[in-house]
Motif scaffolding. Structure first.
Motif, mmCIF file in Angstrom:
data_model
loop_
_atom_site.group_PDB
_atom_site.id
_atom_site.type_symbol
_atom_site.label_atom_id
_atom_site.label_comp_id
_atom_site.label_asym_id
_atom_site.label_seq_id
_atom_site.Cartn_x
_atom_site.Cartn_y
_atom_site.Cartn_z
ATOM 1 N N ALA A 24 0.838 -1.210 0.000
ATOM 2 C CA ALA A 24 0.000 0.000 0.000
ATOM 3 C C ALA A 24 0.873 1.259 0.000
ATOM 4 C CB ALA A 24 -0.942 -0.010 1.205
ATOM 5 N N LEU A 25 1.955 1.249 0.763
ATOM 6 C CA LEU A 25 2.879 2.390 0.766
ATOM 7 C C LEU A 25 3.505 2.587 -0.609
ATOM 8 C CD1 LEU A 25 4.796 2.090 4.161
ATOM 9 C CD2 LEU A 25 3.096 3.797 3.512
ATOM 10 N N MET A 26 3.893 1.496 -1.243
ATOM 11 C CA MET A 26 4.463 1.580 -2.587
ATOM 12 C C MET A 26 3.460 2.201 -3.557
ATOM 13 S SD MET A 26 6.488 -2.070 -2.869
ATOM 14 C CE MET A 26 6.878 -1.893 -4.613
ATOM 15 N N ALA A 27 2.204 1.781 -3.459
ATOM 16 C CA ALA A 27 1.160 2.307 -4.353
ATOM 17 C C ALA A 27 0.993 3.808 -4.152
ATOM 18 C CB ALA A 27 -0.161 1.576 -4.105
ATOM 19 N N MET A 28 0.965 4.244 -2.906
ATOM 20 C CA MET A 28 0.808 5.675 -2.640
ATOM 21 C C MET A 28 2.029 6.461 -3.113
ATOM 22 S SD MET A 28 -1.225 5.828 1.037
ATOM 23 C CE MET A 28 0.268 5.621 1.945
ATOM 24 N N ALA A 29 3.209 5.891 -2.938
ATOM 25 C CA ALA A 29 4.441 6.595 -3.303
ATOM 26 C C ALA A 29 4.619 6.717 -4.815
ATOM 27 C CB ALA A 29 5.648 5.896 -2.685
ATOM 28 N N ILE A 30 4.216 5.705 -5.559
ATOM 29 C CA ILE A 30 4.470 5.718 -7.001
ATOM 30 C C ILE A 30 3.352 6.383 -7.798
ATOM 31 C CG2 ILE A 30 3.461 3.493 -7.685
ATOM 32 C CD1 ILE A 30 6.228 3.145 -9.243
ATOM 33 N N GLU A 31 2.188 6.494 -7.212
ATOM 34 C CA GLU A 31 1.030 7.030 -7.946
ATOM 35 C C GLU A 31 1.302 8.347 -8.669
ATOM 36 O OE1 GLU A 31 -3.403 8.811 -7.349
ATOM 37 O OE2 GLU A 31 -2.392 7.980 -5.609
ATOM 38 N N PRO A 32 1.933 9.345 -8.039
ATOM 39 C CA PRO A 32 2.138 10.621 -8.751
ATOM 40 C C PRO A 32 3.041 10.508 -9.984
ATOM 41 C CG PRO A 32 2.612 10.856 -6.399
ATOM 42 C CD PRO A 32 2.400 9.406 -6.664
ATOM 43 N N TYR A 33 3.795 9.447 -10.082
ATOM 44 C CA TYR A 33 4.745 9.278 -11.187
ATOM 45 C C TYR A 33 4.199 8.430 -12.331
ATOM 46 C CZ TYR A 33 7.666 11.075 -7.501
ATOM 47 O OH TYR A 33 8.167 11.855 -6.492
ATOM 48 N N LEU A 34 3.068 7.792 -12.112
ATOM 49 C CA LEU A 34 2.491 6.942 -13.154
ATOM 50 C C LEU A 34 2.011 7.805 -14.322
ATOM 51 C CD1 LEU A 34 0.475 4.456 -10.915
ATOM 52 C CD2 LEU A 34 2.627 3.996 -12.127
ATOM 53 N N PRO A 35 2.204 7.348 -15.554
ATOM 54 C CA PRO A 35 1.816 8.155 -16.720
ATOM 55 C C PRO A 35 0.305 8.257 -16.920
ATOM 56 C CG PRO A 35 2.634 6.024 -17.437
ATOM 57 C CD PRO A 35 2.856 6.098 -15.951
ATOM 58 N N ASN A 36 -0.428 7.324 -16.354
ATOM 59 C CA ASN A 36 -1.894 7.351 -16.457
ATOM 60 C C ASN A 36 -2.484 7.623 -15.083
ATOM 61 O OD1 ASN A 36 -1.840 6.589 -19.219
ATOM 62 N ND2 ASN A 36 -1.582 4.457 -18.609
ATOM 63 N N GLN A 37 -3.603 8.314 -15.086
ATOM 64 C CA GLN A 37 -4.282 8.592 -13.824
ATOM 65 C C GLN A 37 -4.804 7.279 -13.249
ATOM 66 O OE1 GLN A 37 -7.335 11.536 -14.094
ATOM 67 N NE2 GLN A 37 -7.575 11.673 -11.889
ATOM 68 N N VAL A 38 -4.688 7.158 -11.951
ATOM 69 C CA VAL A 38 -5.152 5.952 -11.274
ATOM 70 C C VAL A 38 -6.138 6.363 -10.182
ATOM 71 C CG1 VAL A 38 -3.235 5.909 -9.614
ATOM 72 C CG2 VAL A 38 -4.349 3.797 -10.212
ATOM 73 N N ASN A 39 -7.150 5.546 -9.988
ATOM 74 C CA ASN A 39 -8.097 5.746 -8.903
ATOM 75 C C ASN A 39 -7.452 5.164 -7.641
ATOM 76 O OD1 ASN A 39 -10.143 5.257 -6.962
ATOM 77 N ND2 ASN A 39 -11.713 5.157 -8.552
ATOM 78 N N SER A 40 -6.918 6.034 -6.793
ATOM 79 C CA SER A 40 -6.155 5.612 -5.608
ATOM 80 C C SER A 40 -6.967 4.741 -4.666
ATOM 81 C CB SER A 40 -5.668 6.821 -4.820
ATOM 82 O OG SER A 40 -4.893 7.647 -5.613
#
Length: 187
Positions: A24-40
């Motif tokens: 879960a921490l990894m998901a939160m940390a990487i989300e801003p860098y993903l090229p596509n928008q993700v539903n957190s």
């Protein structure tokens, strides 16, 4: 507490809860860098429900089902029984939503599901990289170089995979393993 096959750097086995927390921490940390928008919210719910099902159904390492269709089918059957139990226990639309998220994760067709799956695999390799080499099984030496099939859909996750793989490669080389041969075996 359900334990995983992975070992921690202090020599004890990792729990499913510890894996889920770091995932879960990894998901939160990487989300801003993903090229596509993700539903957190959806991503985090998928990660949590995926691992809650594994806690109920028992976590079975990927290498136990990789080349064993019987074991893979039994694992899937047990996981379906677990997600049905969770859905039925909640007994409302929230239970159905978690049930749907679990199947979405398993299907790996949406962006969130692919990201959740990739991070799940990457976290496991990070855990291996941090643990002592004596905890690695021979198949895990090869699996260090098999992560691309989970990350190739996304350049950021591929870059993260490359860093994690490089760390695993360095660990294997330092322990005297023929990294070139291991890379060839995964192909």
């Amino acid at each position: 507490m359900e334990m995983r096959h992975s070992w921690l750097s202090n020599g004890r086995r990792e729990s499913v809860a510890e894996h889920t927390w770091r995932l879960a921490l990894m998901a939160m940390a990487i989300e801003p860098y993903l090229p596509n928008q993700v539903n957190s919210e959806k991503l985090l719910k998928m990660i949590i429900i995926h691992d809650l099902v594994e806690a109920y159904a028992k976590d079975i390492p990927a290498f136990d089902t990789m080349n064993n269709s019987e074991a893979k089918a039994l694992k899937h059957k047990n996981e379906i029984a677990a997600i049905e139990k969770i859905r039925d226990m909640l007994g409302d639309e929230h239970g159905q939503k978690l049930y749907d998220y679990w199947f979405e994760f398993e299907g790996k067709e949406t962006y969130e599901a692919k990201v959740a799956n990739a991070l799940d695999k990457l976290e496991a390799q990070i855990q291996h990289n941090e643990a002592g080499m004596e905890t690695w099984l021979p198949i895990e030496h090869e699996m260090t170089f098999m992560l691309g099939k989970h990350t190739d859909f996304d350049p950021v996750l591929t870059e993260l995979k490359n860093l994690i793989e490089q760390e695993g490669e360095q660990k294997l080389a330092a322990a005297g393993f023929d990294v070139k041969r291991l890379k060839q075996q995964k192909a």
